[in-house]
Scaffold this motif. Structure first.
Motif, PDB file in Angstrom:
ATOM      1  N   PRO A 218     -31.585 -19.198  30.322  1.00  0.00           N
ATOM      2  CA  PRO A 218     -32.025 -17.756  30.013  1.00  0.00           C
ATOM      3  C   PRO A 218     -31.264 -17.151  28.884  1.00  0.00           C
ATOM      4  O   PRO A 218     -31.728 -16.507  28.372  1.00  0.00           O
ATOM      5  N   TYR A 219     -29.803 -17.632  28.714  1.00  0.00           N
ATOM      6  CA  TYR A 219     -29.111 -17.111  27.794  1.00  0.00           C
ATOM      7  C   TYR A 219     -29.660 -17.314  26.316  1.00  0.00           C
ATOM      8  O   TYR A 219     -29.461 -16.435  25.479  1.00  0.00           O
ATOM      9  N   THR A 220     -30.261 -18.339  26.245  1.00  0.00           N
ATOM     10  CA  THR A 220     -30.811 -18.563  24.777  1.00  0.00           C
ATOM     11  C   THR A 220     -31.981 -17.750  24.574  1.00  0.00           C
ATOM     12  O   THR A 220     -32.159 -17.077  23.344  1.00  0.00           O
ATOM     13  N   TRP A 221     -32.969 -17.399  25.638  1.00  0.00           N
ATOM     14  CA  TRP A 221     -34.018 -16.382  25.375  1.00  0.00           C
ATOM     15  C   TRP A 221     -33.373 -15.103  25.161  1.00  0.00           C
ATOM     16  O   TRP A 221     -33.843 -14.192  24.401  1.00  0.00           O
ATOM     17  N   VAL A 222     -32.400 -14.736  25.854  1.00  0.00           N
ATOM     18  CA  VAL A 222     -31.780 -13.106  25.661  1.00  0.00           C
ATOM     19  C   VAL A 222     -31.170 -13.254  24.125  1.00  0.00           C
ATOM     20  O   VAL A 222     -31.355 -12.082  23.733  1.00  0.00           O
ATOM     21  N   MET A 223     -30.527 -14.179  23.785  1.00  0.00           N
ATOM     22  CA  MET A 223     -29.965 -13.971  22.340  1.00  0.00           C
ATOM     23  C   MET A 223     -31.094 -13.974  21.413  1.00  0.00           C
ATOM     24  O   MET A 223     -30.751 -13.388  20.402  1.00  0.00           O
ATOM     25  N   ALA A 224     -32.050 -14.854  21.545  1.00  0.00           N
ATOM     26  CA  ALA A 224     -33.193 -14.746  20.643  1.00  0.00           C
ATOM     27  C   ALA A 224     -33.831 -13.392  20.655  1.00  0.00           C
ATOM     28  O   ALA A 224     -34.311 -12.970  19.548  1.00  0.00           O
ATOM     29  N   MET A 225     -34.160 -12.872  21.799  1.00  0.00           N
ATOM     30  CA  MET A 225     -34.589 -11.522  21.753  1.00  0.00           C
ATOM     31  C   MET A 225     -33.793 -10.339  21.095  1.00  0.00           C
ATOM     32  O   MET A 225     -34.252  -9.562  20.650  1.00  0.00           O
ATOM     33  N   GLY A 226     -32.503 -10.480  21.511  1.00  0.00           N
ATOM     34  CA  GLY A 226     -31.664  -9.576  20.764  1.00  0.00           C
ATOM     35  C   GLY A 226     -31.503  -9.694  19.409  1.00  0.00           C
ATOM     36  O   GLY A 226     -31.747  -8.659  18.368  1.00  0.00           O
ATOM     37  N   GLN A 227     -31.353 -10.887  18.940  1.00  0.00           N
ATOM     38  CA  GLN A 227     -31.220 -11.161  17.255  1.00  0.00           C
ATOM     39  C   GLN A 227     -32.688 -10.531  16.780  1.00  0.00           C
ATOM     40  O   GLN A 227     -32.486 -10.137  15.712  1.00  0.00           O
ATOM     41  N   ALA A 228     -33.797 -10.976  17.243  1.00  0.00           N
ATOM     42  CA  ALA A 228     -35.085 -10.661  16.712  1.00  0.00           C
ATOM     43  C   ALA A 228     -35.274  -9.168  16.519  1.00  0.00           C
ATOM     44  O   ALA A 228     -35.724  -8.313  15.610  1.00  0.00           O
ATOM     45  N   PHE A 229     -34.919  -8.490  17.910  1.00  0.00           N
ATOM     46  CA  PHE A 229     -35.153  -7.109  17.947  1.00  0.00           C
ATOM     47  C   PHE A 229     -34.163  -6.246  17.021  1.00  0.00           C
ATOM     48  O   PHE A 229     -34.752  -5.308  16.358  1.00  0.00           O
ATOM     49  N   PHE A 230     -32.758  -6.446  16.801  1.00  0.00           N
ATOM     50  CA  PHE A 230     -32.032  -5.768  15.980  1.00  0.00           C
ATOM     51  C   PHE A 230     -32.319  -6.242  14.405  1.00  0.00           C
ATOM     52  O   PHE A 230     -31.927  -5.291  13.715  1.00  0.00           O
ATOM     53  N   SER A 231     -32.682  -7.520  14.231  1.00  0.00           N
ATOM     54  CA  SER A 231     -33.035  -7.917  13.007  1.00  0.00           C
ATOM     55  C   SER A 231     -33.787  -7.061  12.137  1.00  0.00           C
ATOM     56  O   SER A 231     -34.046  -6.958  11.034  1.00  0.00           O
ATOM     57  N   LEU A 232     -34.973  -6.498  12.842  1.00  0.00           N
ATOM     58  CA  LEU A 232     -36.358  -5.876  12.377  1.00  0.00           C
ATOM     59  C   LEU A 232     -35.976  -4.429  12.231  1.00  0.00           C
ATOM     60  O   LEU A 232     -36.801  -3.638  11.567  1.00  0.00           O
ATOM     61  N   SER A 233     -34.557  -4.222  12.561  1.00  0.00           N
ATOM     62  CA  SER A 233     -34.292  -2.677  12.549  1.00  0.00           C
ATOM     63  C   SER A 233     -35.330  -1.831  13.402  1.00  0.00           C
ATOM     64  O   SER A 233     -35.615  -0.598  12.817  1.00  0.00           O
ATOM     65  N   ILE A 234     -35.675  -2.157  14.466  1.00  0.00           N
ATOM     66  CA  ILE A 234     -36.385  -1.060  15.320  1.00  0.00           C
ATOM     67  C   ILE A 234     -35.223  -0.235  16.070  1.00  0.00           C
ATOM     68  O   ILE A 234     -34.712  -0.745  17.035  1.00  0.00           O
ATOM     69  N   THR A 235     -35.384   0.862  15.548  1.00  0.00           N
ATOM     70  CA  THR A 235     -34.130   1.993  16.060  1.00  0.00           C
ATOM     71  C   THR A 235     -35.171   3.165  16.660  1.00  0.00           C
ATOM     72  O   THR A 235     -34.409   4.004  17.056  1.00  0.00           O
ATOM     73  N   GLY A 236     -36.160   3.183  16.545  1.00  0.00           N
ATOM     74  CA  GLY A 236     -36.768   4.617  16.745  1.00  0.00           C
ATOM     75  C   GLY A 236     -36.502   5.615  15.999  1.00  0.00           C
ATOM     76  O   GLY A 236     -36.907   6.937  16.106  1.00  0.00           O
TER      77      GLY A 236
END
Length: 442
Positions: A218-236
């Motif tokens: 699960p940790y792999t998917w968590v890190m992949a999700m976090g990396q993708a989310f923040f990499s795209l500068s989705i900040t609201g």
């Protein structure tokens, strides 16, 4: 209906210019020091499977939502949240909540400017040759202390200040059109050169040989999700303001996916520069932020033509960082222009003064580190959640769908809204919760 942006600050002259500016915002220091290590640590090529899935999802419905609400409201963070909540007769609630993502942008800008000051200091050291003969840890330590780097730190803020004063099309777009292509060209050259170094093959193995067992963790998917989310500068916040400068004939979902694609290419390119170089010289691939300022300068000192390599590297990193910092500033500047009725120059100067005035007291690594942790673990993710909920639930799918349809030949399918409301919004909440639990996943 006119296709031109009606914003008083002007707008992007073309869809290409818009995408390049957005790529500039998305491609930042996280792509350079975090993605390469995570790619190798969590399964190599196997890590790309969850990472690309999340990048597609967040780019498709996440970036699209922020671009669309900015264009629909015709303004940035504060005005867009007011627009969403006004649909429910709660405009003041939207105004209050908007300050959370806005302060996220300002908070990141403050810390980012400090870090880019270190980058500029390292570039100056590479140009003069000082870095090539110094002990890298000592060279970095002298800058990363209280009031240790005021000159280069101030110069970074001044550069961004001057660019923003020029305007959107003349400043943000033109600078991004120069800096981002050069970033890719320079890193391509660096990747080709690193590939000739003895031992580089071990770096490629680290990055590309898949460890399929990692997909069961699960940790792999968590890190992949976090990396993708923040990499795209989705900040609201940040991408909303760029949407406000967008013409009505631009296909937003297509532009969003293009931004996600180029951001991913930049991350992969960074990995092919950094990890082969680290392995070629037997250094620690898990060095994190210290990778840029201590580990890689050690490589530069050992490799042939190391000084030229160092110059190219720090110029590239500076370009990536400056284009990201421009977006953080712009999110704040545009909102303050409209909310406090300031002219553009005054808003830019106030933002610059606060960024430098606060940041100058946290030039020590021990100060800026906790600051960035708080902003990226707490403020920014909460801002992103507020943005997603405000757009897809408070304003509503039907209204944002109509804006997303503009500029498109094919109709937006109902599946877009279903994925956005039932998958994307819950995942943004999960990012916040997992960030608290793991003390950061992006």
């Amino acid at each position: 209906m006119t296709h031109e942006s009606k914003h008083k600050n002007g707008g992007f002259s073309s869809s290409i210019g818009f995408v390049i500016a957005c790529v500039g915002s998305a491609v930042g220091l996280g792509n350079i020091w975090m993605f390469p290590y995570r790619l190798g640590q969590y399964g190599g090529a196997a890590f790309l499977i969850p990472y690309l899935l999340f990048v597609f999802l967040f780019g498709w419905v996440g970036l699209s939502a922020e671009f669309a609400i900015g264009r629909l409201a015709g303004t940035g963070t504060i005005g867009s949240y007011e627009y969403c909540f006004n649909a429910r007769g709660k405009k003041k609630v939207g105004s209050v909540l908007s300050w959370i993502p806005l302060m996220g942008s300002l908070g990141i800008a403050i810390g980012y400017a400090v870090i880019l000051g270190w980058v500029l200091n390292s570039l100056a050291g590479a140009l003069s040759g000082t870095l090539m003969h110094a002990e890298p840890a000592q060279f970095f330590a002298e800058a990363a202390v209280s009031f240790g780097n005021p000159l280069w730190h101030s110069l970074v803020v001044l550069i961004v200040c001057l660019i923003l004063m020029i305007g959107v099309a003349a400043g943000i777009e033109k600078v991004s059109k120069v800096m981002m292509p050069l970033f890719f060209v320079l890193f391509l050259g660096l990747a080709a050169w690193v590939g000739t170094q003895p031992g580089a093959i071990e770096g490629y193995r680290f990055l590309l040989v898949p460890d399929w067992s990692k997909l069961l963790e699960p940790y792999t998917w968590v890190m992949a999700m976090g990396q993708a989310f923040f990499s795209l500068s989705i900040t609201g916040s940040g991408m909303i303001v760029y949407g406000a400068y967008l013409k009505k004939d631009v296909d937003i979902p297509k532009a969003s996916l293009r931004t996600a694609i180029f951001d991913t290419l930049a991350a992969m390119l960074s990995a092919f520069v950094i990890m082969p170089a680290v392995f070629a010289y037997g250094l620690d691939p898990a060095a994190g932020p210290g990778l840029m300022f201590i580990t890689l300068p050690t490589v530069f000192q050992k490799m042939p033509m190391g000084q030229l390599f160092a110059i190219f590297f720090f110029v590239s990193v500076l370009f990536a960082g400056i284009t990201s910092l421009i977006n953080m500033f712009e999110a704040v500047v545009e909102s303050w222009q409209n909310h406090f009725k300031l002219n553009r120059k005054a808003a830019v100067l106030v933002c610059s003064a606060i960024t430098l005035g606060v940041g100058i007291f946290m030039e020590a690594e021990t100060s800026v580190g906790p600051w960035m942790d708080f902003i990226t673990i707490v403020v920014v993710p909460i801002g992103a959640v507020l943005g997603a909920i405000s757009i897809y639930y408070v304003l509503g799918w039907d209204k944002i769908r109509a804006e997303l349809q503009l500029g498109r030949e094919k109709p937006i399918k109902n599946s877009f809204g279903i994925v956005a409301k039932r998958l994307y919004v819950p995942l943004t909440i999960l990012v916040v919760l997992l960030g608290f639990y793991f003390k950061g996943i992006g």
